[in-house]
Design a protein around this motif. Structure first.
Motif, short mmCIF file in Angstrom:
data_model
loop_
_atom_site.label_atom_id
_atom_site.label_comp_id
_atom_site.label_asym_id
_atom_site.label_seq_id
_atom_site.Cartn_x
_atom_site.Cartn_y
_atom_site.Cartn_z
N ARG A 1 41.52 24.14 40.73
CA ARG A 1 41.32 25.55 40.37
C ARG A 1 41.65 26.46 41.55
NH1 ARG A 1 36.80 28.22 36.43
NH2 ARG A 1 37.43 30.37 36.77
N ARG A 2 41.31 26.02 42.73
CA ARG A 2 41.53 26.88 43.89
C ARG A 2 43.01 26.94 44.28
NH1 ARG A 2 37.36 25.18 47.51
NH2 ARG A 2 35.95 26.70 46.59
N ARG B 257 54.72 43.64 48.50
CA ARG B 257 53.57 42.74 48.50
C ARG B 257 53.17 42.33 47.08
NH1 ARG B 257 47.95 43.62 47.87
NH2 ARG B 257 46.73 41.93 48.79
N GLN B 258 53.11 43.31 46.20
CA GLN B 258 52.69 43.00 44.84
C GLN B 258 53.62 41.95 44.22
OE1 GLN B 258 49.75 44.50 45.30
NE2 GLN B 258 49.65 45.38 43.25
N TRP C 118 52.84 38.05 43.15
CA TRP C 118 53.01 37.78 41.73
C TRP C 118 53.99 36.64 41.48
CZ3 TRP C 118 50.55 37.90 37.61
CH2 TRP C 118 51.16 37.93 36.35
N ILE D 160 42.54 38.40 38.13
CA ILE D 160 41.99 38.64 39.46
C ILE D 160 41.92 37.32 40.23
CG2 ILE D 160 39.91 39.39 40.69
CD1 ILE D 160 39.48 41.21 38.07
N GLU D 161 41.42 36.30 39.57
CA GLU D 161 41.33 35.00 40.21
C GLU D 161 42.73 34.42 40.49
OE1 GLU D 161 39.34 31.92 37.96
OE2 GLU D 161 39.26 30.60 39.71
N TRP E 197 45.56 35.97 40.84
CA TRP E 197 46.19 36.76 41.89
C TRP E 197 45.73 36.27 43.28
CZ3 TRP E 197 49.90 40.38 42.13
CH2 TRP E 197 49.95 41.23 43.24
N GLN E 198 44.45 36.06 43.40
CA GLN E 198 43.93 35.57 44.68
C GLN E 198 44.46 34.18 44.99
OE1 GLN E 198 39.81 35.56 45.69
NE2 GLN E 198 40.04 37.52 46.71
N ARG F 287 46.38 33.25 48.27
CA ARG F 287 45.88 32.11 49.03
C ARG F 287 47.03 31.17 49.41
NH1 ARG F 287 42.11 30.23 45.20
NH2 ARG F 287 40.71 31.82 46.04
N ILE G 138 39.56 36.56 58.76
CA ILE G 138 38.86 37.32 57.73
C ILE G 138 39.63 37.28 56.41
CG2 ILE G 138 39.86 39.62 58.17
CD1 ILE G 138 36.15 38.91 57.71
N GLU H 41 38.98 33.98 54.88
CA GLU H 41 37.64 33.95 54.29
C GLU H 41 37.62 34.72 52.98
OE1 GLU H 41 34.89 33.29 58.30
OE2 GLU H 41 35.16 35.32 57.51
N GLU H 42 38.29 35.84 52.96
CA GLU H 42 38.39 36.61 51.71
C GLU H 42 38.99 35.75 50.61
OE1 GLU H 42 40.62 40.33 52.10
OE2 GLU H 42 41.14 40.20 49.97
N ASP I 16 38.69 32.59 50.38
CA ASP I 16 37.84 31.41 50.13
C ASP I 16 38.37 30.13 50.79
OD1 ASP I 16 35.50 30.44 49.07
OD2 ASP I 16 36.33 29.99 47.10
N PRO J 9 38.11 29.35 54.48
CA PRO J 9 37.84 29.41 55.93
C PRO J 9 38.30 28.15 56.66
CG PRO J 9 35.78 29.21 54.67
CD PRO J 9 36.86 29.48 53.69
N PRO K 182 35.17 34.24 36.35
CA PRO K 182 36.57 34.70 36.24
C PRO K 182 37.04 35.48 37.46
CG PRO K 182 35.34 35.24 34.25
CD PRO K 182 34.34 34.79 35.26
N LEU K 183 36.11 35.90 38.31
CA LEU K 183 36.53 36.59 39.54
C LEU K 183 36.87 35.58 40.63
CD1 LEU K 183 33.86 39.46 39.65
CD2 LEU K 183 36.10 39.45 38.53
N GLY K 184 36.84 34.31 40.27
CA GLY K 184 37.24 33.29 41.23
C GLY K 184 36.08 32.75 42.05
N ILE L 177 33.82 30.00 41.92
CA ILE L 177 33.75 28.81 41.09
C ILE L 177 32.73 27.80 41.58
CG2 ILE L 177 36.06 29.03 40.17
CD1 ILE L 177 37.13 27.29 42.32
N SER M 66 30.56 33.19 54.70
CA SER M 66 31.68 34.04 54.31
C SER M 66 31.92 33.94 52.80
CB SER M 66 32.94 33.67 55.09
OG SER M 66 33.39 32.37 54.74
N ARG N 183 32.27 37.04 50.32
CA ARG N 183 33.36 37.15 49.36
C ARG N 183 32.83 37.45 47.96
NH1 ARG N 183 35.68 33.18 46.03
NH2 ARG N 183 37.74 33.82 45.30
N ALA O 45 44.65 43.37 34.90
CA ALA O 45 43.44 43.29 35.72
C ALA O 45 43.78 43.49 37.19
CB ALA O 45 42.76 41.93 35.51
N ILE O 46 45.00 43.17 37.55
CA ILE O 46 45.41 43.34 38.95
C ILE O 46 45.42 44.82 39.30
CG2 ILE O 46 47.35 43.03 40.54
CD1 ILE O 46 48.03 40.53 38.63
N TRP P 135 41.77 46.24 39.11
CA TRP P 135 41.01 45.77 40.28
C TRP P 135 41.33 46.65 41.49
CZ3 TRP P 135 37.25 42.30 41.18
CH2 TRP P 135 37.08 41.82 42.48
N MET Q 136 36.80 42.00 55.06
CA MET Q 136 37.34 41.70 53.73
C MET Q 136 37.67 42.97 52.95
SD MET Q 136 34.94 38.56 52.41
CE MET Q 136 34.99 36.94 53.19
#
Lengths: 644, 644
Positions: free
Chosen positions: A30-31, A494-495, A499, A534-535, A537-538, A542, A609, A612-613, A615, A617, B473-475, B477, B487, B491, B533-534, B537, B596
């Motif tokens: 998932r991550r 960036r977007q 994406w 949102i997830e 995208w992160q 990541r 940072i 960490e944002e 997830d 670290p 859903p915001l990641g 998990i 951290s 987050r 959602a992007i 957000w 963050m």
């Protein structure tokens, strides 16, 4: 979270022949999702900093995305990565076709190849039965021949084959990995990594349905796409494929011509999609589950250009690389060069760029006839281009240097020659000239895989058909000109970067105009996760950051994120004739992007940072633990893996 | 982008009586959406740094969200903002009911009140007809009385009234703005701003349907919610309302008791939802379009506690503030205090907190009987609490100081008294003790509106019913314990902060378990935008950052983002008895959150690069242009608006 979506990993130690299996922790899946995410995860965890990309410590990772093998349009993609012998950094590529889906159907999400086999081998996967088999009899043969041989040997004509060709066997740094003999994981030299491991091929046949949490929803979405794609941005790919870009880019003044010294090619009509369709195209080809059929099959009955449809036809990138980039206006040349590359396992962009560099250096007197083994090189000479491709594929004579890619070729030539290469981090630009799309320039300058057009903005695209549908929902609500370098443009870059990488992680083809919402639906339907854009995208952010962290560990810094000298000079004529990309503004926009991405201005690498944002670290810990940055930089620039 | 979704703004200059109308540029609506976004936009553009919150330069902004007035569950909310007389910074609150929907139905998205009226007035909006009318005859009267009078005067019992009460007229800094006489925009003292402008009420009646791009989709979603909400996290609100938190928080050891000196209240059963239902509840109330009916009506036939159902019933916050916080275990007191506050336009949290502070100071001997005008103050004395509410509402005697809120009260008492206030940036904590949810502590410490529970994580909530649906859903998990300050917790706090502010911008009630996807669908269906959602957000992140930028301009810095001294000490008993929030770890997590969020560690304000990432470089320009930071800090801390 639902843990029903599981993953399996095959670990193949080529040094000792041991094959083992592992399960992915559902949280890991998932991550990191797949693609770049899993590749970067394994590379950071398992590949030591500073290792030789062609040595036993590097690993070659085949992986998939969430959608790979699902019966939906655009779900046929898989990804391959490792440390790149071309850039010395994060190496990865992706392709469509049928291999990825078959791998998933065999029950596998990833394969990690470790070590070096003492003798040539190939891996045969039939569901849970996995074996390494001798490839002695396959070594040195062309890809179609090998694919036929494997299918015959194993008695199954539906076996899907990923393989290197003779170029990869010979460790050409521009070697790719060929699938179905006509699709390539082309960039960053993954074919050389595979060759260094003496792994000729991976053959796979699966009989299982990949897990799908909500098959009905997948069917609905699949049906929706079939019924509606012609109303979306995907439509253009079903008519003129990628080849439409020949005319488009020429119109913008950005069709790379004669080694990027020009942007308008007088012979573009003969390379155009329309001419290609009328003259040599005999059929359409598609990838797993896809109704678009963007790929073309070509056939030429000419003893000088014996082109057979099995090898597919040249995409836009290939047409540009062997056509306008070499000053050639003959699509028999581009089609045949394409076939030669697919048969030998050579990246067409890398090969075309090396040849164009050689031609320019020759015309400028930097390269002598002695060095080219008597060949005379001139822009526009199609026969010479074909000859050079053949030499490169076999690393014969002058071809031995071309096979190392344009950057090393130029070093070998010496003198001013490096000024006439058009690469970033050692990887050549695809056929997209940043002088007609400054945002694209920022994207390729920053890409961890070197000049990589797969996740970089095409500024013009969203002003014409085929792009706006996906940029507006990312919050880009006001148009920006192609030559804008404001912070708004940096934001747009960036977007799109993030994406596009999400497409890679999910295994969705970028030619498929699924909306953001639909992509989330697709991922939810397959995995059963309660997820959101949102997830996801992160997750993409990541993966991008992990790839940059890998490069930091290998000694990359801000100085590596730059456009080639040639691109910073104006083209002489056409819509952008005489107009140079403003260097200071470009640098400022790049710095703005660093900030927006959460990267240090000093190291150009992700800050703790930011990690960490995102997830992760542990990546920051790993970067801090790695004080090798300076050493690895020296190793990368002056050491063993360079300028072979 | 589609520009069919339009917006209209009413600008009312109270100084000269001029009413004008403006249209919102569709791009502005898309970028700022509504709520905090539009409030911060107007405040930054129009209200000068350092102005007196109760002076002519401050503005009072009524606004709506995208969903306000749409026929869907949870779409009844509107928001009001201005510079806060309580905190000196960004002031804003939101509430449900019917006023916001009516305003939208009258065709208005926002109203900006400017200047100060020479005499008391109210604004009457009937669709496009807008007039200021004398409120001389309404001044000094209770809210229900005034609502009746306005409806009678204008001859329409369906008129919706937003108004201050006598507390707002008298500029109590804890005055709120009351709607439907039983719902409040409670926090940050917006009632005092309205009072300072001599604006008693806004009465509205609309006859138009707000624009909806895809009404069918809205109907579908509305129907889905009605059919399914009982299977979602919303279900708990339809059974025990917010009052269920009395038992919940007491179980966790975090029911604020005796001015936060304890976390377990021996008398909690008598304040519980179950007891409230059995003893005094006579009906249910709902907001526009909502099937949940989370609100309760209470009635008590007791001459000492003459509680009538029109004023609704106390929510959890009110029950905590006048109940456990004051050591009172009698729901007749909480119900009657609730009514007195609604009648007078007093924030129940602010009033209860000021009273609890006074009681503790009295018990500690810091406050004398002379100062309280002879009243004896003891925890548990319900009659005294009622008396103090009455005095506060009228600013009579000791009530005059209470009306200024706990921070100014403590300054007035002097000595050690400030140690016994439990506020952040001058705004009192709601009834959520950070000692049982450290993430909540981070959220309230950082909130630009002071201790504000509306957009701060409730760590425990997602481990029990009603929260997990929106955090996963915001990641997020993997579960994190309530006392984690890693951290990963930072987050999680960030994800929830941003997500909750999106509810504010869209005008969706947080008790409604719409999924992320559904919220995007809702916004798309109303606006016709191709959004995601992007984008949404980022809009929420944008609004949060603009509010922080406003505070920077008013002199706020890292020192203002801290938990009260009392909260940093352990409660003596219960599940977290003796367990203090570790100060250094908390500070570190706060610093991590700054990073963050893209805030400077020095100023705790958004960096230019973050503002550029969010597409609002103009805010960075404005911040740079404002060198007033130091002066405004001095003004804020020592100057005219403080400690009146």
């Amino acid at each position: 979270m639902s843990e029903d979506y599981k993953g399996k990993l095959l670990r193949v130690n080529l040094s000792n022949g041991v094959i083992s299996t592992e399960s992915y922790d559902p949280v890991i899946l998932r991550r990191y999702l797949g693609g770049w995410g899993l590749i970067a995860y394994h590379l950071l965890k398992e590949v030591p900093a500073g290792c030789d990309p062609l040595g036993a410590q590097n690993k070659l990772i085949f992986t998939t995305g969430v959608m790979t093998g699902q019966p939906i349009a655009g779900g046929g993609r898989h990804m391959i990565g490792g440390k790149s012998p071309l850039t010395g950094g994060f190496g990865a590529g992706e392709c469509g076709g049928y291999f990825g889906a078959e791998l998933k159907r065999a029950g596998w999400d990833s394969i990690i190849f470790e070590g070096i086999s003492p003798t040539p081998v190939y891996l045969w996967i039939k569901d849970d039965q996995v074996e390494l088999r001798s490839a002695d009899h396959l070594w040195g043969r062309e890809t179609l021949d090998v694919q036929d041989a494997i299918r015959e040997e194993l008695g199954d004509k539906w076996i899907r084959v990923a393989q290197i060709g003779p170029a990869g066997e010979r460790l050409a740094r521009i070697a790719n990995i060929i699938h179905d003999v006509n699709r390539a994981v082309g960039r960053t030299g993954m074919g050389a990594v595979m060759g260094s491991k003496r792994l000729r091929a991976v053959a796979v046949r699966g009989s299982k349905r990949p897990y799908t949490a909500d098959p009905e929803r997948i069917s609905e979405l699949s049906k929706w796409f079939r019924d509606h794609y012609k109303e979306t941005g995907s439509a253009v790919f079903s008519t003129l494929g990628t080849m439409r870009m020949v005319r488009n880019n020429n119109n913008f003044g950005g069709l790379p011509t004669r080694n990027f010294s020009e942007g308008v090619f007088e012979g573009f009509e003969k390379l155009s999609a329309e001419h290609q369709l009328a003259s040599v195209t005999v059929g359409r080809d598609s990838c797993f589950g896809c109704p678009i059929k963007c790929k073309w099959e070509v056939e030429i009955n000419d003893p000088d250009f014996p082109v057979r449809r099995e090898y597919g036809g040249p995409e836009y990138e290939t047409t540009g690389a062997f056509g306008s980039l070499c000053g050639v206006d003959d699509n028999r040349v581009t089609c045949y060069a394409n076939q030669l590359c697919n048969a030998a396992g050579l990246d067409t962009i890398g090969a075309g760029s090396a040849i164009a560099t050689a031609i320019e250096c020759y015309e400028r007197g930097l390269l002598t006839r002695e060095q080219t083994d008597g060949l005379e090189l001139r822009f526009g000479d199609g026969a010479a281009v074909i000859e050079l491709v053949k030499l490169t594929a076999r690393r014969e004579g002058f071809g031995d240097v071309l096979a190392e890619g344009s950057r090393r070729l130029a070093e070998w030539i010496g003198g001013d020659a490096p000024r006439y290469t058009v690469n970033i981090k050692g990887q050549d630009l695809a056929m997209h000239d940043p002088r007609v799309k400054y945002g694209h320039g920022l994207g390729v300058a920053l890409s961890p895989t070197g000049a990589d057009h797969m996740h970089s903005l095409h500024d013009n695209a969203y002003q014409t058909v085929g792009g706006i549908h996906e940029i507006e929902p990312l919050g880009v609500i006001e148009p920006l000109p192609f030559d804008d370098l404001s912070s708004a443009k940096a934001r747009l870059v960036r977007q799109v970067m993030i994406w596009r990488v999400l497409d890679n992680l999910t295994g969705i083809c970028m030619f498929h105009s699924w909306t953001v919402q639909q992509k989330v639906d697709l991922v939810s339907a397959v995995t059963g996760w309660s997820t959101s854009a949102i997830e996801l995208w992160q997750a993409a952010e990541r993966a991008y950051n992990m790839a940059r962290a890998f490069n930091y560990r290998e000694g990359f810094g801000p100085q590596d994120d730059r456009l080639p000298e040639r691109i910073m000079q104006p083209v002489p004529a056409g819509p952008v004739g005489g107009k140079a990309i403003p260097a200071e503004e470009f640098e400022q926009a790049k710095r703005t992007l660093y900030g927006m991405m959460g990267w240090s201005q000093e190291t150009a690498a992700p800050t703790r940072i930011k990690l960490e944002e995102l997830d992760i670290p542990w990546v920051a810990d790993l970067m801090e633990g790695c004080q090798a940055s300076e050493q690895t930089r020296e190793r990368r620039e002056g050491g063993g893996d360079a300028l072979g």
